[in-house]
Design a protein around this motif. Structure first.
Motif, PDB file in Angstrom:
ATOM      1  N   ILE A   1      -3.497  11.450  33.518  1.00  0.00           N
ATOM      2  CA  ILE A   1      -2.739  10.462  34.279  1.00  0.00           C
ATOM      3  C   ILE A   1      -1.871  11.129  35.331  1.00  0.00           C
ATOM      4  N   SER A   2      -1.253  12.240  34.984  1.00  0.00           N
ATOM      5  CA  SER A   2      -0.387  12.909  35.958  1.00  0.00           C
ATOM      6  C   SER A   2      -1.184  13.495  37.117  1.00  0.00           C
ATOM      7  N   GLU A   3      -2.429  13.879  36.887  1.00  0.00           N
ATOM      8  CA  GLU A   3      -3.272  14.460  37.932  1.00  0.00           C
ATOM      9  C   GLU A   3      -4.225  13.442  38.550  1.00  0.00           C
ATOM     10  N   LYS A   4      -4.175  12.186  38.069  1.00  0.00           N
ATOM     11  CA  LYS A   4      -5.032  11.107  38.564  1.00  0.00           C
ATOM     12  C   LYS A   4      -6.512  11.477  38.451  1.00  0.00           C
ATOM     13  N   LEU A   5      -6.887  11.967  37.271  1.00  0.00           N
ATOM     14  CA  LEU A   5      -8.270  12.339  36.994  1.00  0.00           C
ATOM     15  C   LEU A   5      -8.753  11.616  35.745  1.00  0.00           C
ATOM     16  N   ILE A   6     -10.061  11.334  35.729  1.00  0.00           N
ATOM     17  CA  ILE A   6     -10.718  10.762  34.557  1.00  0.00           C
ATOM     18  C   ILE A   6     -11.988  11.568  34.318  1.00  0.00           C
ATOM     19  N   GLU A   7     -12.148  12.098  33.119  1.00  0.00           N
ATOM     20  CA  GLU A   7     -13.295  12.937  32.796  1.00  0.00           C
ATOM     21  C   GLU A   7     -14.070  12.317  31.637  1.00  0.00           C
ATOM     22  N   LEU A   8     -15.388  12.302  31.777  1.00  0.00           N
ATOM     23  CA  LEU A   8     -16.282  11.794  30.740  1.00  0.00           C
ATOM     24  C   LEU A   8     -17.215  12.906  30.298  1.00  0.00           C
ATOM     25  N   THR A   9     -17.361  13.057  28.993  1.00  0.00           N
ATOM     26  CA  THR A   9     -18.315  14.004  28.416  1.00  0.00           C
ATOM     27  C   THR A   9     -19.232  13.226  27.486  1.00  0.00           C
TER      28      THR A   9
ATOM     29  N   ASN B   1      19.035   5.077  20.212  1.00  0.00           N
ATOM     30  CA  ASN B   1      18.638   4.682  21.563  1.00  0.00           C
ATOM     31  C   ASN B   1      17.148   4.868  21.814  1.00  0.00           C
ATOM     32  N   SER B   2      16.363   5.025  20.730  1.00  0.00           N
ATOM     33  CA  SER B   2      14.942   5.310  20.914  1.00  0.00           C
ATOM     34  C   SER B   2      14.189   4.123  21.485  1.00  0.00           C
ATOM     35  N   ARG B   3      14.651   2.896  21.238  1.00  0.00           N
ATOM     36  CA  ARG B   3      13.918   1.720  21.704  1.00  0.00           C
ATOM     37  C   ARG B   3      13.964   1.595  23.226  1.00  0.00           C
ATOM     38  N   ASN B   4      14.995   2.126  23.844  1.00  0.00           N
ATOM     39  CA  ASN B   4      15.120   2.015  25.294  1.00  0.00           C
ATOM     40  C   ASN B   4      14.452   3.168  26.030  1.00  0.00           C
ATOM     41  N   GLU B   5      13.913   4.122  25.291  1.00  0.00           N
ATOM     42  CA  GLU B   5      13.292   5.273  25.924  1.00  0.00           C
ATOM     43  C   GLU B   5      11.805   5.015  26.136  1.00  0.00           C
ATOM     44  N   GLU B   6      11.315   5.409  27.292  1.00  0.00           N
ATOM     45  CA  GLU B   6       9.894   5.330  27.602  1.00  0.00           C
ATOM     46  C   GLU B   6       9.470   6.670  28.179  1.00  0.00           C
ATOM     47  N   ALA B   7       8.665   7.402  27.423  1.00  0.00           N
ATOM     48  CA  ALA B   7       8.220   8.724  27.860  1.00  0.00           C
ATOM     49  C   ALA B   7       6.943   8.581  28.671  1.00  0.00           C
ATOM     50  N   PRO B   8       6.901   9.123  29.887  1.00  0.00           N
ATOM     51  CA  PRO B   8       5.661   9.057  30.683  1.00  0.00           C
ATOM     52  C   PRO B   8       4.527   9.803  29.995  1.00  0.00           C
ATOM     53  N   ILE B   9       3.325   9.266  30.139  1.00  0.00           N
ATOM     54  CA  ILE B   9       2.138   9.855  29.516  1.00  0.00           C
ATOM     55  C   ILE B   9       1.490  10.815  30.501  1.00  0.00           C
ATOM     56  N   LEU B  10       1.191  12.014  30.039  1.00  0.00           N
ATOM     57  CA  LEU B  10       0.537  13.012  30.870  1.00  0.00           C
ATOM     58  C   LEU B  10      -0.977  12.995  30.709  1.00  0.00           C
ATOM     59  N   LYS B  11      -1.427  12.867  29.458  1.00  0.00           N
ATOM     60  CA  LYS B  11      -2.856  13.028  29.195  1.00  0.00           C
ATOM     61  C   LYS B  11      -3.235  12.239  27.953  1.00  0.00           C
ATOM     62  N   VAL B  12      -4.437  11.649  27.974  1.00  0.00           N
ATOM     63  CA  VAL B  12      -4.977  10.922  26.831  1.00  0.00           C
ATOM     64  C   VAL B  12      -6.400  11.413  26.595  1.00  0.00           C
ATOM     65  N   VAL B  13      -6.674  11.848  25.378  1.00  0.00           N
ATOM     66  CA  VAL B  13      -8.009  12.324  24.993  1.00  0.00           C
ATOM     67  C   VAL B  13      -8.548  11.395  23.916  1.00  0.00           C
ATOM     68  N   GLU B  14      -9.736  10.838  24.146  1.00  0.00           N
ATOM     69  CA  GLU B  14     -10.384   9.954  23.183  1.00  0.00           C
ATOM     70  C   GLU B  14     -11.769  10.492  22.859  1.00  0.00           C
ATOM     71  N   ARG B  15     -12.132  10.428  21.591  1.00  0.00           N
ATOM     72  CA  ARG B  15     -13.448  10.883  21.146  1.00  0.00           C
ATOM     73  C   ARG B  15     -14.145   9.759  20.401  1.00  0.00           C
ATOM     74  N   PHE B  16     -15.460   9.714  20.538  1.00  0.00           N
ATOM     75  CA  PHE B  16     -16.248   8.611  20.008  1.00  0.00           C
ATOM     76  C   PHE B  16     -17.384   9.152  19.142  1.00  0.00           C
ATOM     77  N   HIS B  17     -17.749   8.354  18.143  1.00  0.00           N
ATOM     78  CA  HIS B  17     -18.934   8.661  17.351  1.00  0.00           C
ATOM     79  C   HIS B  17     -20.191   8.345  18.160  1.00  0.00           C
ATOM     80  N   ARG B  18     -21.297   8.820  17.669  1.00  0.00           N
ATOM     81  CA  ARG B  18     -22.581   8.595  18.346  1.00  0.00           C
ATOM     82  C   ARG B  18     -23.036   7.157  18.151  1.00  0.00           C
TER      83      ARG B  18
END
Length: 742
Positions: free
Chosen positions: A540-548, A506-523
């Motif tokens: 996503i759960s806290e409705k925040l977006i942070e840039l470093t 039954n894995s195809r019918n499951e959709e897990a909500p996303i709490l947080k996404v962290v992305e890192r970039f090269h220079r």
């Protein structure tokens, strides 16, 4: 009846097998005389192996049983390939009794035909191959330990179980955080180098002591061999000086493994011989072979049967002298008369021929099993390869080999491109490795059972369009690694609210909500560091977006911006915007701060990017599920490649592919190879599903173009017919040019 069959088979053999030439008769007389003198002068030593009988019952001098062949197979150009072939191709016939020399020494051709041999016949075949490849090789008659004489490798470690080869390391958030270049570096701890070296030496000494104790315990467990030092064995000696061999070494023909000349496995040497001469050892072997010298031209340590006969070393020196004399212009000088000596007669053995089929299916009966210490290695011939298995290594937990710890298999010619598969029963890990060219460019696939859920890891080749290299999915986390992307993305870490199951029905019918996404970039060097994003976090759960941002020169802390999304952000707008929703930190206070319009624009763009990232994550999870499902299907419906059949089928379809190739040239703007259909059969390792879909699209476009051309032709015909009716004259030249628009 059996005697008649034997005599009939002997008649088919060459005359040299059934009789001796005058030179051979003279050599046999010299050998018998040498044997009598040797027995008289050395009554305490065993008789020498000089003139055993061959398969026809005719006495032959052992040196004449060597026949250097000329091979065309690349595998037999080096000593490793020759030793491996002999060890794999033949099965051992132990000496009976084990303390006496054999009375029969069959020719290498007879051994290749029967695939059964004693250790002396093993060594004769291997030495013939090595001499044919210009090695200074010799057969050695002597004494060895019981395990080597009986081909017992149950006390040896399997060479495929190399402890230095480590598995691919897991990618965990903790490790990534440790490798983060923005983390504060700890102050260097002051330590004494002298004390560190002393501690290292102490650990090494303890490890060596433990290893010595372990070996001693293993020796104590072994039963004492009452025939130690008496068991007769034959192996191969390779001397330095030829083929870039720097040091002398032994080769055990039963296993194909090389040993140094001071190895403890060899307890003594009686004699050595090659195709030029026979030498008797006159050195003391009370300490084994550790103190022996192998200068065969030294008459104090080695006694030749044919005194004055040329050796390999002397032949090389003569050739070098002739070349030097020719360069110096002394080639026409009259050489001094040298007294003639008896040289070794020509070998009575017919030419040794090793076929490609013998190299391919080298194991007797199509399978060979080798038992090592807590391990078993199985090798399979082409005709015996079930599911494409080439070899299988089984590792056990106990000495009795009753409980399996790990099974590793190597494959070949599988339709799913699988090359290796390892099942670790202890850690519950299944690892698969594929060769390049597989669908979705998968190279590595591993499933690890955890206390809660499973962890799935995948590696991909650089041929992927999205430049994805690695992907790891744990129950509540998801990690992706990239290389060489145009947007400089290198790392993505996703946190889910609940577990994701890829292996459940039954894995195809499951959709897990996303709490947080962290992305890192090269220079990105085209931008200033304070404008180049280094890390992007979507809470996503806290409705925040942070840039470093990346660090600027001479700075320890990077600039940061934090956005709070408006309440109606799920609708894709950011109309309820205020500066209270923004939190900024700029390292350089002299720089102009962002304006409200710029920050609002950044927020809108980031919200759009967030939606795209979430969509990409869902696609990635779906792709992993598809790969897992495909692997389950491939394991159930496994197929092997038949390259010959694929080529035949491709040639039959070549006639109908001309139009498709022309359309491919038109839309792909490149020359299509004449064997494109062969590639589609799977012979091209880089043909994947994307190319197949592209071909289908081009075929559909081709059919549309044909329909439009036919429609245009019908319209032109109608107009031409109307003009002829109205004017009754011939159509103008402009219309005649369009008569055949194709």
């Amino acid at each position: 009846m059996e005697m008649e069959d034997v005599s009939a088979s002997e008649k088919l053999l060459p005359e040299s097998y059934r009789s001796n030439s005058p030179e051979e008769i003279r050599l046999l007389a010299i050998a018998e005389n040498f044997q009598r003198q040797y027995s008289h002068l050395c009554p305490d030593r065993k008789p020498l192996l000089l003139c055993p009988v061959n398969e026809c019952g005719v006495k032959k001098f052992v040196s004449t049983s060597l026949r250097p062949p000329s091979t065309i197979h690349c595998e037999l150009f080096e000593w490793q390939g020759c030793a491996s072939f002999v060890a794999d191709f033949l099965s051992l016939v132990p000496l009976d009794p084990p303390v006496e020399l054999p009375k029969v020494l069959s020719s290498p051709n007879a051994v290749l035909q029967s695939q059964k041999a004693t250790c002396f016949e093993y060594a004769t075949l291997l030495c013939s191959l090595l001499v044919g490849e210009d090695y200074d090789a010799y057969c050695v008659s002597g004494y060895a330990v019981k395990e080597m004489c009986l081909l017992d490798q149950s006390l040896q470690e399997c060479p495929l179980l190399d402890p230095e080869i480590k598995a691919v390391e897991d990618v965990t958030p903790e490790q990534k955080d440790q490798d983060d270049k923005y983390s504060v570096k700890l102050q260097m701890e002051l330590k004494s180098r002298f004390l560190a070296e002393q501690e290292k030496k102490k650990r090494e000494a303890e490890a060596a002591l433990l290893e010595k104790q372990k070996r001693q315990e293993e020796k104590d467990q072994q039963l004492a061999d009452p025939l130690r030092g008496l068991r007769v064995h034959c192996w191969v000696l390779v001397l330095s000086g030829c083929r870039d061999v720097q040091e002398n070494f032994f080769i055990d023909p039963l296993t194909g493994i090389s040993y140094p000349t001071n190895s403890d496995n060899f307890l003594g040497i009686e004699s050595v011989w090659n195709n030029l001469n026979y030498y008797v050892n006159m050195q003391d072997c009370s300490n084994g072979c550790a103190d022996m010298m192998f200068d065969l031209d030294d008459l104090k340590t080695w006694e030749p049967v044919l005194f004055g006969a040329s050796s390999k070393k002397q032949l090389i020196q003569e050739v070098l002298k002739r070349k030097e004399a020719k360069l110096m212009g002394k080639g026409n000088l009259v050489q001094e008369d040298v007294p003639k000596v008896l040289e070794m007669p020509r070998s009575w053995v017919s030419s040794i021929a090793i076929s490609a089929e013998a190299l391919k299916n080298r194991w007797p009966g199509g399978k060979k099993v080798i038992r090592y210490k807590q391990a078993q290695l199985e090798r399979f011939a082409t005709s015996k390869r079930l599911y494409g298995v080439v070899k299988r290594l089984t590792k056990y937990k106990d000495q009795d080999c009753t409980e399996v710890a790990m099974v590793k298999e190597w494959y070949q010619d599988r339709s799913d491109f699988l090359e290796e598969k390892e099942v670790d029963n202890v850690n519950e890990i299944t690892t698969e490795r594929f060769r390049r060219g597989r669908k979705r460019h998968l190279l590595f696939f591993r499933v690890k059972s955890l206390t809660v859920g499973t962890e799935v890891e995948m590696h991909f080749s650089s041929a992927r369009v999205d430049d994805l290299v690695r992907r790891v999915l744990s129950p509540k986390e998801f990690i992706e690694l990239y290389e060489g992307r145009s947007d400089f993305l290198q790392y993505r870490h996703v946190y889910f609210e609940k577990e994701i199951q890829l292996l459940s029905e039954n894995s195809r019918n499951e959709e897990a909500p996303i709490l947080k996404v962290v992305e890192r970039f090269h220079r990105n060097c085209s931008k200033p560091a304070n404008e180049d994003v280094a890390e992007r976090v979507f809470l996503i759960s806290e409705k925040l977006i942070e840039l470093t941002y990346h660090l600027t020169e001479d700075r320890l802390i990077p600039s940061k911006i934090s956005f709070i999304k408006p309440l109606d952000s799920e609708k894709g707008s950011a109309q309820e915007f205020s500066l209270d929703m923004i939190s900024t930190f700029q390292v350089d206070l002299s720089e102009k701060p962002f304006t409200a319009v710029t920050l609002h624009k950044m927020l809108v763009e980031l919200m759009e990017v967030e939606e795209k990232v979430i969509h990409q994550i869902m696609r990635s999870v779906k792709e992993m599920r598809d790969i897992v499902t495909l692997r389950e299907k491939e394991n159930k419906e496994m197929k092997l490649w038949n390259r010959a059949a694929a080529l035949v089928r491709s040639r039959k379809r070549k006639k109908g592919n001309g139009e498709l190739k022309n359309i491919l040239r038109k839309y792909l703007s490149e020359e299509i190879d004449e064997d494109q259909d062969v590639k589609k059969e799977g012979l091209n390792p880089y043909f994947d599903i994307e190319t197949e879909e592209k071909v289908k699209i081009i075929q559909e476009q081709y059919m549309k173009d044909i329909a439009e051309v036919e429609k245009t032709q019908e319209c032109l015909k109608m107009k031409l017919h109307e003009l002829r009716k109205t004017s009754g004259a011939a159509p103008p030249a402009a219309l005649r040019r369009h008569k055949n628009p194709s």
